[in-house]
Design a protein around this motif. Structure first.
Motif, short mmCIF file in Angstrom:
data_model
loop_
_atom_site.label_atom_id
_atom_site.label_comp_id
_atom_site.label_asym_id
_atom_site.label_seq_id
_atom_site.Cartn_x
_atom_site.Cartn_y
_atom_site.Cartn_z
N LEU A 183 9.93 11.56 -8.53
CA LEU A 183 9.46 10.34 -7.98
C LEU A 183 8.07 10.24 -7.07
N VAL A 184 7.33 8.85 -7.35
CA VAL A 184 5.89 9.84 -7.05
C VAL A 184 6.08 7.49 -6.38
N ASP A 185 4.18 7.33 -5.38
CA ASP A 185 4.32 6.11 -5.04
C ASP A 185 3.30 5.63 -6.11
N SER A 186 2.34 4.70 -6.15
CA SER A 186 1.47 4.12 -7.13
C SER A 186 0.16 4.82 -6.90
N GLN A 187 0.48 5.48 -6.50
CA GLN A 187 -1.15 6.63 -6.27
C GLN A 187 -0.68 8.18 -7.60
N GLY A 188 0.88 8.40 -7.50
CA GLY A 188 1.52 9.01 -7.90
C GLY A 188 1.31 10.89 -6.75
N ASP A 213 12.47 -14.39 -5.46
CA ASP A 213 12.62 -13.26 -5.93
C ASP A 213 12.21 -12.49 -5.07
N LEU A 214 11.00 -13.09 -4.87
CA LEU A 214 10.29 -11.79 -3.53
C LEU A 214 11.07 -11.69 -2.94
N ALA A 215 11.43 -12.86 -1.82
CA ALA A 215 11.15 -13.57 -0.79
C ALA A 215 13.18 -12.63 -0.95
N THR A 216 13.65 -13.06 -1.46
CA THR A 216 15.17 -11.75 -1.75
C THR A 216 15.58 -10.71 -1.42
N VAL A 217 14.32 -9.94 -2.16
CA VAL A 217 14.26 -8.67 -1.73
C VAL A 217 13.10 -8.14 -0.93
N ILE A 220 12.67 3.02 1.82
CA ILE A 220 12.05 2.04 0.71
C ILE A 220 13.25 1.68 0.15
N ILE A 221 11.47 0.70 -1.39
CA ILE A 221 12.21 0.63 -2.65
C ILE A 221 11.88 0.87 -3.62
N ILE A 222 13.30 1.47 -4.76
CA ILE A 222 12.80 2.56 -5.65
C ILE A 222 12.66 1.04 -6.60
N SER A 254 2.05 -3.58 0.07
CA SER A 254 2.69 -4.46 1.33
C SER A 254 3.72 -4.22 1.73
N HIS A 255 4.58 -2.82 0.50
CA HIS A 255 6.24 -2.43 0.41
C HIS A 255 5.81 -0.97 -0.21
N PRO A 256 7.01 -0.50 0.85
CA PRO A 256 6.61 0.83 0.33
C PRO A 256 7.71 1.48 -0.75
N ILE A 257 7.13 1.43 -2.03
CA ILE A 257 7.49 0.61 -2.74
C ILE A 257 7.04 2.53 -4.12
N ILE A 258 8.41 2.77 -4.25
CA ILE A 258 8.48 3.98 -5.17
C ILE A 258 9.18 4.26 -6.70
N ILE A 259 8.30 4.99 -7.32
CA ILE A 259 8.64 4.97 -8.89
C ILE A 259 9.24 6.05 -9.06
N ALA A 260 10.11 5.53 -10.50
CA ALA A 260 11.06 6.62 -10.98
C ALA A 260 10.98 6.53 -12.06
N PRO A 261 9.93 7.89 -12.35
CA PRO A 261 9.68 7.89 -14.24
C PRO A 261 10.74 8.69 -14.93
N ILE A 262 11.03 8.62 -15.76
CA ILE A 262 11.72 9.42 -16.93
C ILE A 262 10.88 9.66 -18.05
N ARG A 263 11.75 10.52 -18.72
CA ARG A 263 10.86 11.15 -20.09
C ARG A 263 12.62 11.30 -20.96
N GLN A 264 12.47 11.36 -22.09
CA GLN A 264 12.74 11.88 -23.45
C GLN A 264 13.35 12.82 -23.27
#
Length: 350
Positions: free
Chosen positions: A222-227, A278-282, A295-297, A313-323
């Motif tokens: 898992l990484v943030d927007s800066q990697g 949608d973003l208000a719901t999130v 956090i938000i993944i 403005s939110h702690p967004i974490i990205i879940a990269p995948i690979r084949q």
């Protein structure tokens, strides 16, 4: 209720299947025109609607091709608000290019990525500056005659009855697998065995002699927007809101569940364009999430569609995948793919 309605629409599904079958036969007999090109044109596609892993397969292929080969990725650009031919830039947003083409461009910035509804027209425009073209979803685009087709099937779908739309999820019948150069069963479970493998291969042998490969999704760090990595050790103390707008979020949720302190999900439809509501719901769901560390993944594809202001403005974490190719067949698969991109070019040189 939805399932009941789908079965009520079964006569419509039969009519749809008949029309699609007739259309394919007209192309097979060249009564409808299709265009071929003098450079390799490789298509990734599926017979079902969504969720087979076309983007991870596109990325896999780009990683194994020779760096010197000038490959242009061509996509319809599903979900974009623009029209016509467009060259994707890393500075685009998803409304300009579509989430998947933008994801590919940001991960492979040196690779030209183009979006256009008319794939034949687009190839005419890009072929002079390309050694090959890779299309991420064009198996049903019969107006184009590819030099090689990679047909993907989600493992779960191959075990169920293959019913046509709208009763089922299939756009084409299994008979169309005869046009594939390679077939890949994606998103296989960890415990798939040789007996299951041979049973699935036998299912295709009624229609196609193409090699059948099996793959699974590997979740990267898992990484943030800066990697910057967010480690599994941190996850065990963290509450997570899983935010997705993809066809099948269940595998990601199942992967994260045993790793986190708490997991809640907020799922939208595939390629969903997030509105202010949608973003208000999130925001509200995130505030209500229990735990002092949270956090938000989200997925790489969804990250492309979230507004920069929300990401900042939110702690967004990205879940990269690979084949990953299973049964120790990656080298064989890689050779077949490389040959698909080199074969026609070699022929054309004579």
């Amino acid at each position: 209720m939805i399932r009941f309605i789908r079965w009520l629409l079964f006569p419509v599904a039969l009519l749809y299947a008949a029309i699609v079958w007739l259309r394919n036969r007209l192309y097979d007999r060249q009564l409808l025109r299709s265009t071929a090109f003098d450079i390799p044109v490789v298509v990734i596609g599926n017979l079902a609607v969504g969720g087979t892993g076309k983007s991870p397969m596109t990325e896999y292929i780009l990683r194994i091709l020779p760096p010197a080969m000038r490959v242009t990725v061509l996509s319809r650009g599903y979900g974009r608000k623009t029209k016509g031919f467009r060259t994707v830039a890393t500075t685009d947003d998803a409304t300009q290019s579509g989430d998947e083409p933008l994801q590919i461009k940001r991960k492979f910035p040196q690779t030209p990525v183009v979006v256009c509804e008319d794939r034949v027209k687009a190839i005419h425009q890009i072929k002079e500056n390309s050694d090959a073209v890779l299309l991420d979803d064009a198996f049903q685009h019969r107006a184009l005659r590819p030099s090689f087709s990679i047909l993907l099937f989600d493992f779960a779908s191959i075990l169920k009855p293959m019913l046509p739309l709208p009763t089922g999820s299939f756009r084409d019948s299994l008979y169309e697998s005869k046009r594939a150069g390679i077939i890949v069963i994606t998103k296989c479970p960890d415990d798939i065995d040789h007996a299951q493998k041979m049973k699935i291969i036998a299912k295709f042998r009624k229609y196609s002699q193409a090699e059948v490969y099996f793959s699974s999704i590997a979740y990267e760090e898992l990484v943030d927007s800066q990697g910057i990595a967010f480690t599994k050790e941190e996850l065990t103390l963290t509450s997570v809101l899983l935010l997705t707008g993809i066809a099948k979020p269940e595998p990601l949720a199942a992967y994260l569940l045993p790793l986190v302190a708490r997991l809640e999900q907020l799922n939208f439809g595939d390629h969903h364009q997030f509105t202010s509501t949608d973003l208000a719901t999130v925001q509200q769901r995130f505030e209500d999430l229990a735990g002092t560390k949270k956090i938000i993944i989200t997925t790489e594809k969804d990250w492309q569609r979230l507004p920069p202001s929300f990401l900042a403005s939110h702690p967004i974490i990205i879940a990269p995948i690979r084949q990953q190719i299973l049964f120790n067949e990656a080298s064989s698969f890689d050779r077949a793919i490389n040959n698909a991109f080199l074969q026609q070019r070699s022929v054309n040189e004579y």
